[in-house]
Design a protein around this motif. Structure first.
Motif, PDB file in Angstrom:
ATOM      1  N   THR A 170     -11.933   5.701  -2.726  1.00 54.76           N
ATOM      2  CA  THR A 170     -10.872   4.761  -3.538  1.00 54.76           C
ATOM      3  C   THR A 170     -11.612   4.599  -4.926  1.00 54.76           C
ATOM      4  N   GLU A 200     -16.045   5.227  -8.234  1.00 58.21           N
ATOM      5  CA  GLU A 200     -15.430   5.656  -7.048  1.00 58.21           C
ATOM      6  C   GLU A 200     -16.248   5.128  -6.094  1.00 58.21           C
ATOM      7  N   LYS A 218       0.778  -0.922   0.067  1.00 62.06           N
ATOM      8  CA  LYS A 218      -0.013   0.002  -0.105  1.00 62.06           C
ATOM      9  C   LYS A 218       1.169   1.207   0.068  1.00 62.06           C
ATOM     10  N   ASN A 220      -7.543  -3.550  -6.916  1.00 58.47           N
ATOM     11  CA  ASN A 220      -7.018  -2.496  -6.156  1.00 58.47           C
ATOM     12  C   ASN A 220      -7.216  -2.959  -4.645  1.00 58.47           C
ATOM     13  N   VAL A 238      -9.501  11.583  -1.655  1.00 58.62           N
ATOM     14  CA  VAL A 238      -9.083  10.387  -2.763  1.00 58.62           C
ATOM     15  C   VAL A 238      -7.679  10.466  -3.111  1.00 58.62           C
ATOM     16  N   THR A 244     -12.160   2.312  -7.938  1.00 60.65           N
ATOM     17  CA  THR A 244     -12.083   0.865  -8.088  1.00 60.65           C
ATOM     18  C   THR A 244     -11.727   0.261  -9.475  1.00 60.65           C
ATOM     19  N   GLY A 256     -12.450  -2.918   1.318  1.00 61.74           N
ATOM     20  CA  GLY A 256     -11.971  -2.594   0.282  1.00 61.74           C
ATOM     21  C   GLY A 256     -11.792  -3.612  -0.864  1.00 61.74           C
ATOM     22  N   TYR A 294      -9.122   0.119   3.058  1.00 62.38           N
ATOM     23  CA  TYR A 294      -9.264   1.190   3.981  1.00 62.38           C
ATOM     24  C   TYR A 294     -10.225   0.938   5.128  1.00 62.38           C
ATOM     25  N   ALA A 333      -5.710  -0.602  -1.920  1.00 62.51           N
ATOM     26  CA  ALA A 333      -6.449   0.609  -1.210  1.00 62.51           C
ATOM     27  C   ALA A 333      -7.106   0.364  -0.328  1.00 62.51           C
TER      28      ALA A 333
END
Lengths: 752, 752
Positions: free
Chosen positions: B422, B418, A252, B206, B360, B424, B200, B211, B209
């Motif tokens: 994030t 979004e 990350k 992804n 973002v 996607t 996430g 979170y 990312a």
């Protein structure tokens, strides 16, 4: 004895004066070899640590198949093993000399080149390894990075010397010696990472009590890049077909939010145009992130590596100066001062610099005005360690007693094997009672004695869900615990309860509680119920009073599990009646039969120097009139046989300094043979002259000097304050008031 | 058009007046059936949610083999499936109508009897299930507990009615629809639990990312006992022999410190002497624990379940009142208002009540004065959803535009798909540009148009590491993306870029940027390069200009991966040129050939109502002079074929309201056929009368009324403001200014 009412200013000044005297005292540090005990299961580590430090920075070389002793492939209780070669970082909370894997987390490592987060891949051999009290360094071969470490009490400080090029500092929160999992990490800025790690389940006990340790890491140079990695569980089944990243480590990059998980870490990356050093300071707290930060700020702040190291050296020097020695060779001095160093690692400080610490059992955050100690391996330490602390560091011993009492106040029970405010329920017996009685009877009375006595009675009398004394009802009713009672090691446990009851009796006597004195004195010799005159052993008995039929005096050798004993066999427990040596002699049929049995123990190689039940047995010859020379000779023999200035230089687990306390006493020529009785039994010392600097706030004399005349291993005669003494075992008071003990020695071949 | 300079006071007052009018408006809520879309992969859930809520409380019945559709045994994108029967709790952050599993975490469940933390064991069947807008309830059969749920914007509120005896409320942080792992939990007191969960990797993209989502749970009654559980990794190898607890769940009774790990939870236990209710409020934040607490305190505070529910009902009622209908049966009305309800779930509110939200890409916490929206499924929503929002909720649409612009400002790129700040990178094309252009051209101009235009140009022109438009260089140079280019679905992507470029051209035209207008207009019809007159399809082409030799017009049916198209085949993409219908007709050889091809699509069953590329195709008959009746008939047929007042009542994923927007427009009798062109094409409506209440701050008229005369499915004639109109497709402005559109209908059998 004076009381603890004075401030510690005097003592600080005393040491300050000593230090400026220069050369001589400073050189004591040269006699600390932190590699002693890092092999042969001594379980110490050569990491950088301040006296009784919460944080330390230990090389971590127990992961990966390249290592001879791999943490997950065997029982292994230390972050570092000397013969291992594959380093996967430096752990920032560590235990020393214990028998179970725990802590060994918050693992950092400097690397170069492309980021690699798998420790099995980024691990490296190392060379040019050096260690001193408060300092460790090594060259990491793969990266040509020199890694140095020092520490203040709550902060580990590292200095990494990188070559030019791309370099990384990793903080691996997945890797650890503990078997506990789970961490949080948060990159706060290019110079700061904070987080926490779950630890716990020491000795594979009580995993429910696993708890967090918090940290904040500050870096002297801002990273050019940073990030977090996470390795998730691998999904099985259908869903995994869409997860191209299934079970794979995710990087990350630049992530600045919190991340949690069982296998995570964070990294800083630098692009150096020329060789550069980066210093990393990691503040620790068992309370909170905020406290970890405060610990770091207030203890280290902007100080650099050199300055932290200088302060820690100074602190160690002060610690070592309590004993000055003359004579002995360099190895003997190194064995001695390294042992003293090892007694100053545990119990260690748990409270943050603001006084906060996690309470035992309540889940609350407590606050102390003094010091809250933790890591009480009391089954080990009640035998000699706390006696040594009372003698050399009485203020610390009193604080430890207060910490133990606070645990009782928090938790309702005294500690047995306490670690970071969790009771690990490791080992057996009721050792805390012994420590209180011993401390009190040695004249350190400035603790809440009434509450201590109440707590001692509670564990000795409470037969309802008593976590400290399983089998207590039977023990009270029958005087022993039956082998069919489901209490592990019923013979050992009966013996341990006897010793604890003896301690309570002594305390009762001091407090004028005659009824208790009578009762517990009586209880304290119930081991005799287990003495079988036909076999000459203390042996397991059924609840119905018959002997356990499958008795084998060798069952339990080498720590094997067996029906009668804990970590030992019938031989090894036979003499563990330190409070009733005369009584045991009587059972056995008098002095010469006792002597013969003791000789047999050693001859049959059943004596175990590596474990606590036996390790005072050599001193028992002092209780056979005319055979005291055997005690001296045996102790001197054991010292040289088992203690070495070498990684394998401790006979087994150091047991949070207990093995070290044995050799310190033994080399000085006296030993606290009976816990909770303020006596010392005397043997020929190793050194020509030993000067103990006593804390004048607690003792009427400023020192005790022990001189050895003649290079013998047995005592010819003794003179205390100029007067000959004939008893090999004497009370502590006259000994200390005597100030000067001169021991004439001669050479005997006995036991050689 | 008026501007957004006024406060929203007027609108609030308008609604307030409507509400007190009573009965009629209140009944709109009765036409919301939250079970619509919970089967047939509609992917909605019947959970309690406030309009555009961050929090919701959805029954979670997708774990466990008892369930027909199990989350880990197949692709499954919703926390609830109507035909499933085994409930394992209620998740507190959820997505509605999406195609990938995500969120569905912070799972609570009330149980009775001894604590059981394994969801496969504590799960239960349920009965007496009811759901309304903002309310859900069911009886948990195994426990005889009634569970009710409601929610405010950022707080899920549950009410559990327990029988007498031992009861538990579990917060399971291991279980979740997301495939992300990791959580923290901390029992603060017997009435409060706080924690966080990692989420996430939406659509398995992804995962780096992933979170945190934070929560705090407050309980109306203090627990008699509480604790945390943790299920650790299972150790393999030798070490596991000492771990009697290896891999087993540990119950940390009374534990009040933080716990982290991949599989953890917390519980409250009650011992009720008589039946009792416990209310649990869970505040959510994507920023911090503190914000979760503040959200809970300020939004709900001490309000009870009933009071929160009453407020949320009121909020929903206000939302639904924008359209009033007459005629139609109960099912039709329910389909309509439930669709309207489904358009008010996503995009949802991301910012906390103090305005904070995660930005973002920056990792920073931003702050908005207005509303930060999230969950932009733009590949879906650019086609009709935002048009509907502009019409019915113009203030929200402008805030969405502003949110998208803020993303660009934070991140340097407009969003594509979004989710919670994030990107996607789900689906294809450059849909944000279309939304800006459409919004602007429909008269909602009060956003930072210059920056929006700059952002639109950036993604359309930047050929260096452009995350939004892969293959852009080739697209610009050749007018299409080669099948050998490694860009997935090159035909579809070329079509999408065309539509986006058309939108940019329209915007350029409005802004007087003639050069851009020319350039992008030209780019917007480059799809023609892929039209093969020999096959009559838009088909994949090699970069060298030759046709892809293995072309199969059916390849890609049922979402199968194929070389030319995204989620479709050549048939399904053939007519996806909404901005150049005349151009496509020309390519095909004129009106009748176009009509024949369209007929063929439907006859061959290649039309896909369940996915966006096709779903306006029925309206294309309106562009064939004389054949407009086919459009009406087809749309009416599709409405009744695919939309039902039943769990299976949405043809496929609702796609964050896009399928619902289709049926809303279609039942009202008009449709925004060309994104970024402010036109509507007209068909025979479902209802006798539709009254759209327009926001007077944005529109010159307060309403548009559409009346259907005759119960037909085709249009005989139309009258706008009393004047007959002949065009089936008209500009938005005259339509809205007309106020009253009367449509004479007749019955046709075409397409029945």
């Amino acid at each position: 004895m004076t009381s603890l009412k004075n401030t510690s200013l005097f003592f600080v000044m005393l040491f300050a004066i000593n230090i400026v005297k220069g050369q001589e005292e400073m050189q004591l540090l040269d006699y600390v070899n932190p590699f002693i005990g890092t092999s042969n299961f001594g379980a110490t580590n050569p990491g950088a640590i301040a006296p009784r430090g919460m944080a330390s920075v230990s090389p971590f070389n127990v992961a990966g198949a390249e290592n001879k002793l791999e943490k997950d492939s065997r029982w292994l209780s230390n972050p570092y093993v000397h013969e291992n070669t594959f380093l996967t970082g430096f752990s920032h909370v560590n235990m020393s000399g214990v028998g179970c894997p725990e802590l060994g987390v918050i693992v950092s490592i400097p690397t170069t080149g492309e980021l690699e987060t798998n420790h099995l891949k980024y691990g490296t051999t190392y060379s040019e390894e050096t260690a001193e009290a408060g300092y460790y360094s090594a060259q990491l071969d793969k990266y040509k990075v020199k890694a140095e470490a020092t520490a203040s009490t709550r902060v580990g400080v590292s200095r990494y010397s990188f070559p030019a090029g791309k370099s990384n500092i990793l903080l691996n929160l997945g890797l650890g010696l503990t078997n506990e999992q789970g961490a949080m990490v948060h990159v706060v800025s290019p110079t700061e990472i904070e987080g926490m790690r779950m630890v716990g389940s020491f000795c594979y006990n009580n995993p429910e009590a696993a708890y967090p340790v918090y940290f904040v890491a500050k870096f002297s140079k801002p990273a050019d890049e940073f990030g977090v990695w996470k390795t998730p569980y691998k999904y099985n089944g259908l869903e995994s077909q869409w997860m191209h990243y299934n079970g794979e480590t995710r990087i990350k990059k630049g992530f600045t939010r919190e991340v949690v998980g069982d296998s995570i870490g964070a990294y800083m990356t630098y692009n150096f145009k020329k060789p550069q050093q980066v210093e990393m300071k990691i503040g620790i707290s068992y309370v909170s992130l905020e406290n970890a930060k405060e610990n770091l700020e207030k203890e280290v702040g902007n100080s650099n590596f050199e300055s932290v190291y200088a302060n820690t050296r100074k602190a160690w020097n002060e610690k070592l100066q309590v004993v000055e020695i003359e004579g002995g060779n360099k190895d003997e001095k190194t064995i001695f001062y390294t042992a003293l160093f090892h007694t100053q690692i545990h119990p260690n400080i748990l409270n943050d610099i603001n006084g906060e610490y996690p309470e035992v059992g309540t889940g609350k955050i407590g606050r102390t005005e003094g010091t809250r100690y933790t890591t009480f391996s009391l089954w080990d330490t009640y035998r000699n360690y706390h006696q040594l602390m009372s003698l050399l560091y009485p203020e610390e011993q009193l604080e430890m007693a207060n910490s133990m009492l606070d645990m009782y106040k928090e938790n309702g029970w005294l500690p047995k094997w306490e670690l970071n405010s969790t009771e690990t329920f490791t080992m057996v017996g009721d050792p805390a009672a012994i420590v209180f009685a011993d401390t009190y009877l040695r004249g350190l009375t400035d603790f809440d004695v009434q509450t201590a006595y109440e707590a001692m009675l509670k564990s000795a009398l409470n037969t309802v869900s008593n976590p400290l004394r399983p089998g207590l009802i039977q023990y009270i009713e029958k005087g022993y615990i039956g082998v069919d009672s489901h209490v592990k090691g019923p013979v050992s446990v009966t013996q341990e309860y006897n010793i604890a009851d003896y301690a309570i009796a002594q305390m009762a006597n001091e407090l004028g509680k005659n009824e208790d004195y009578q009762k517990f004195s009586e209880r304290s010799t119930s081991y005799k119920n287990l003495y079988n005159p036909e076999t000459g052993f203390l042996q397991p008995k059924n609840t119905d009073g018959t002997w356990f039929s499958e008795f084998d005096p060798l069952a339990g050798t080498n720590f094997a599990s067996n029906p009668g004993y804990i970590e030992g066999n019938a031989w090894q427990y036979l003499f563990m009646v330190p409070h009733d040596i005369e009584g045991l002699k009587e059972e056995m049929g008098g002095n010469s039969k006792f002597e013969a049995r003791l000789d047999e123990l050693f001859e049959k190689d059943q004596f175990d120097m590596a474990n606590e039940p036996d390790f005072a047995y050599g001193y028992l010859y002092n209780f056979i009139p005319g055979k005291e020379y055997k005690a001296s000779a045996k102790i001197n023999e054991l010292i040289h046989q088992y203690y070495k200035n070498a990684p394998e230089g401790i006979p087994g687990n150091d047991d949070t300094g207990t093995m070290s306390a044995w050799v310190i006493y033994s080399m000085m020529g006296f030993y606290p043979i009976t816990p909770a009785k303020p006596v010392y039994t005397i043997v020929a010392p190793t050194f020509e002259k030993v000067k103990l600097n006593l804390d004048p706030r607690f003792y009427n004399k400023t020192h005790l000097i022990i001189e050895k005349i003649g290079n013998g291993n047995a005592i010819k005669s003794m003179e205390l304050k100029g007067e000959e003494i004939n008893n090999y075992t004497i009370q502590q008071d006259p000994l200390l008031l005597g100030e000067n003990l001169i021991i004439q020695t001669y050479k005997t071949n006995e036991n050689e």
